[in-house]
Design an enzyme around this catalytic site. Structure first.
Site, PDB file in Angstrom:
ATOM      1  N   THR A  71       0.864  -1.358  -0.149  1.00 16.98           N
ATOM      2  CA  THR A  71       0.196  -0.029   0.149  1.00 16.98           C
ATOM      3  C   THR A  71       1.153   1.292   0.078  1.00 16.98           C
ATOM      4  O   THR A  71       1.439   1.430   1.108  1.00 16.98           O
ATOM      5  CB  THR A  71      -0.798   0.224   1.327  1.00 16.98           C
ATOM      6  OG1 THR A  71      -1.616  -1.122   1.226  1.00 16.98           O
ATOM      7  CG2 THR A  71      -1.889   1.365   1.203  1.00 16.98           C
TER       8      THR A  71
ATOM      9  N   LYS B  96      -7.838   1.239  -2.988  1.00 12.58           N
ATOM     10  CA  LYS B  96      -7.503   1.052  -1.889  1.00 12.58           C
ATOM     11  C   LYS B  96      -7.640   2.197  -0.961  1.00 12.58           C
ATOM     12  O   LYS B  96      -8.170   2.086   0.507  1.00 12.58           O
ATOM     13  CB  LYS B  96      -6.141   0.494  -1.628  1.00 12.58           C
ATOM     14  CG  LYS B  96      -5.441   0.328  -0.384  1.00 12.58           C
ATOM     15  CD  LYS B  96      -5.777  -1.286   0.351  1.00 12.58           C
ATOM     16  CE  LYS B  96      -4.997  -1.013   1.677  1.00 12.58           C
ATOM     17  NZ  LYS B  96      -5.479  -2.423   2.206  1.00 12.58           N
TER      18      LYS B  96
ATOM     19  N   LYS C  22      -1.641   4.944   8.619  1.00  9.87           N
ATOM     20  CA  LYS C  22      -0.743   5.129   7.553  1.00  9.87           C
ATOM     21  C   LYS C  22      -1.672   5.447   6.196  1.00  9.87           C
ATOM     22  O   LYS C  22      -1.660   6.161   5.399  1.00  9.87           O
ATOM     23  CB  LYS C  22       0.121   3.787   7.242  1.00  9.87           C
ATOM     24  CG  LYS C  22       0.548   3.729   5.915  1.00  9.87           C
ATOM     25  CD  LYS C  22       1.232   2.304   5.558  1.00  9.87           C
ATOM     26  CE  LYS C  22       1.463   2.282   4.151  1.00  9.87           C
ATOM     27  NZ  LYS C  22       2.133   1.049   3.707  1.00  9.87           N
TER      28      LYS C  22
HETATM   29  P1  NAD Z   1       6.190  -5.680   7.149  1.00 10.44           P
HETATM   30  O1  NAD Z   1       6.781  -4.465   7.746  1.00 10.44           O
HETATM   31  O2  NAD Z   1       5.778  -6.862   7.972  1.00 10.44           O
HETATM   32  O3  NAD Z   1       6.951  -6.163   5.993  1.00 10.44           O
HETATM   33  C1  NAD Z   1       7.693  -5.304   5.156  1.00 10.44           C
HETATM   34  C2  NAD Z   1       8.857  -5.967   4.910  1.00 10.44           C
HETATM   35  O4  NAD Z   1       9.785  -5.092   3.834  1.00 10.44           O
HETATM   36  C3  NAD Z   1       9.904  -6.228   5.943  1.00 10.44           C
HETATM   37  O5  NAD Z   1      10.182  -7.809   6.253  1.00 10.44           O
HETATM   38  C4  NAD Z   1      11.322  -5.477   5.631  1.00 10.44           C
HETATM   39  O6  NAD Z   1      12.364  -6.257   6.124  1.00 10.44           O
HETATM   40  C5  NAD Z   1      11.142  -5.566   4.180  1.00 10.44           C
HETATM   41  N1  NAD Z   1      12.037  -4.481   3.515  1.00 10.44           N
HETATM   42  C6  NAD Z   1      11.912  -3.052   3.798  1.00 10.44           C
HETATM   43  N2  NAD Z   1      13.019  -2.408   3.239  1.00 10.44           N
HETATM   44  C7  NAD Z   1      13.213  -3.463   2.168  1.00 10.44           C
HETATM   45  C8  NAD Z   1      14.131  -3.351   1.031  1.00 10.44           C
HETATM   46  N3  NAD Z   1      14.847  -2.376   0.759  1.00 10.44           N
HETATM   47  N4  NAD Z   1      14.581  -4.481   0.505  1.00 10.44           N
HETATM   48  C9  NAD Z   1      13.597  -5.482   0.725  1.00 10.44           C
HETATM   49  N5  NAD Z   1      13.037  -5.590   1.669  1.00 10.44           N
HETATM   50  C10 NAD Z   1      12.596  -4.715   2.605  1.00 10.44           C
HETATM   51  O7  NAD Z   1       4.715  -5.132   6.539  1.00 10.44           O
HETATM   52  P2  NAD Z   1       3.423  -5.953   6.044  1.00 10.44           P
HETATM   53  O8  NAD Z   1       2.442  -5.967   7.143  1.00 10.44           O
HETATM   54  O9  NAD Z   1       3.875  -7.105   5.375  1.00 10.44           O
HETATM   55  O10 NAD Z   1       2.979  -5.116   5.007  1.00 10.44           O
HETATM   56  C11 NAD Z   1       3.528  -4.916   3.806  1.00 10.44           C
HETATM   57  C12 NAD Z   1       2.672  -3.745   3.040  1.00 10.44           C
HETATM   58  O11 NAD Z   1       1.484  -4.564   3.031  1.00 10.44           O
HETATM   59  C13 NAD Z   1       2.543  -2.415   3.415  1.00 10.44           C
HETATM   60  O12 NAD Z   1       2.451  -1.477   2.522  1.00 10.44           O
HETATM   61  C14 NAD Z   1       1.068  -2.606   4.204  1.00 10.44           C
HETATM   62  O13 NAD Z   1       0.331  -1.288   4.373  1.00 10.44           O
HETATM   63  C15 NAD Z   1       0.368  -3.367   3.343  1.00 10.44           C
HETATM   64  N6  NAD Z   1      -0.791  -4.134   4.031  1.00 10.44           N
HETATM   65  C16 NAD Z   1      -0.548  -4.676   5.134  1.00 10.44           C
HETATM   66  C17 NAD Z   1      -1.459  -5.232   5.812  1.00 10.44           C
HETATM   67  C18 NAD Z   1      -1.535  -6.010   7.204  1.00 10.44           C
HETATM   68  O14 NAD Z   1      -2.708  -6.133   7.846  1.00 10.44           O
HETATM   69  N7  NAD Z   1      -0.370  -6.076   7.721  1.00 10.44           N
HETATM   70  C19 NAD Z   1      -2.936  -5.265   5.239  1.00 10.44           C
HETATM   71  C20 NAD Z   1      -3.116  -4.653   3.752  1.00 10.44           C
HETATM   72  C21 NAD Z   1      -1.985  -4.161   3.434  1.00 10.44           C
END
Ligand code: NAD
Length: 290
Positions: free
Chosen positions: A87, A162, A237
């Site tokens: 997102t 979204k 966010k």
């Molecule tokens: P998270 O923080 O658990 O995962 C993100 C991952 O990206 C981490 O493991 C981090 O180490 C990695 N990362 C950061 N910088 C990086 C880079 N330069 N290269 C490679 N990897 C890198 O977050 P999440 O909960 O998995 O969410 C991911 C996305 O999905 C976000 O944009 C969030 O808004 C969206 N989202 C999350 C949810 C939820 O319920 N968690 C629901 C819908 C959407």
């Protein structure tokens, strides 16, 4: 299909694992998180992307997406698809799509709804932006990771859908919580309030499916001491993204603005960080009219 998967956090890891379990060859990269079962680890984003027919990104925000895109797009094969499921702001989604297309690749933005549970169960909803050709190429992957995918139009429109959906969600949750707190003070039993509203014109997903009052309605994070579910931090966010988008296109969104301000106070100055976004209910209950 050969798939590169960048960002193996709470959402990315189970999504990548589901693709691998469905028989796709998945190579993953994350700066911190380990690769889930079935996913081969690559030493960099570029190496996970080279050779892949589809490169999926699942990253925290637009700035990180842009940085990662700079690294991996030059490594992608011509005709491969960059599929961003994070997102992020609409502007970053469109900039990265243009960058991919200029390099001879296809691009789609496809943020998800359904949370960690949906990612693990393969029941996410994808809202996608991009060309028909990009959508058609990644559609079989949506079928593995989710239960529904809507093609919303050109690049950035997935993020637009979204952001608009979650602005409605944040506003509606606040409305539901403040109404429950008012009902309490008027001496109206919460179960009676639910019985009436869930079958009257005030009904909503937040009331009927995700009721913020413990012990009322179907099972929800309120019944688990407001453990997320969908964290208030993530709602903040998404609300901030809605206000960034509204400013960019000069749209008047006063309710979205108010919801953003309330979640900001809740997460940053009160005890909302790390709690489910429905924990707005105890917040309202503990407050007086100012
Ligand atoms: P998270 O923080 O658990 O995962 C993100 C991952 O990206 C981490 O493991 C981090 O180490 C990695 N990362 C950061 N910088 C990086 C880079 N330069 N290269 C490679 N990897 C890198 O977050 P999440 O909960 O998995 O969410 C991911 C996305 O999905 C976000 O944009 C969030 O808004 C969206 N989202 C999350 C949810 C939820 O319920 N968690 C629901 C819908 C959407």
């Amino acid at each position: 299909m050969k798939i590169g998967f960048i960002g193996l956090g709470n959402m990315g890891a189970p999504m990548a694992a589901n693709l691998a379990a469905a028989g796709h060859l998945v190579t993953g990269f994350d700066v911190q998180a380990p690769c889930p079962e079935g996913v081969t680890s690559a030493p960099s984003a570029a190496q996970a992307a080279s050779d892949a027919e589809v490169v999926i990104t699942m990253l925290p925000n637009g700035d990180i997406l842009r940085k990662v895109a700079d690294e991996l797009i030059p490594a992608m094969s011509s005709g491969a698809v960059l599929l961003d499921c994070s997102t992020v702001d609409v502007e970053s989604a469109r900039a990265v799509a243009t960058q991919a297309q200029e390099a001879g690749c296809l691009a789609a933005d496809a943020p998800v709804s359904g949370g960690i549970g949906g990612a693990a169960a393969g029941t996410l909803t994808f809202m996608a932006g991009g060309t028909n050709m990009a959508f058609a190429k990644v559609a079989p992957l949506f079928d593995v990771m989710g239960q529904k995918a809507v093609h919303c139009g050109p690049s950035g429109n997935g993020q637009a859908a979204k952001i608009c959906n979650n602005m409605i969600l944040g506003v509606t949750m606040i409305g539901t919580c403040e109404a429950f707190a008012l009902a309490d003070k008027l001496g109206l039993d919460r179960q009676k309030m639910f019985d009436v509203v869930s079958t009257s014109s005030g009904y909503s997903w937040t009331m009927n499916a995700y009721c913020p009052a413990p012990g009322v309605g179907p099972q929800s994070p309120a019944d688990n001491d407001y453990t997320p579910g969908f964290a208030a931090d993530l709602m903040l966010k998404d609300l901030r993204l809605s206000q960034q988008a509204a400013t960019a296109v000069d749209a008047d969104t006063p309710m979205g603005e108010a919801a953003t301000a309330l979640y900001e106070i809740f997460v940053e100055n009160e005890d909302g960080a790390g709690k489910d976004f429905s924990a707005m209910l105890p917040r309202f209950v503990s407050r007086r009219r100012s």
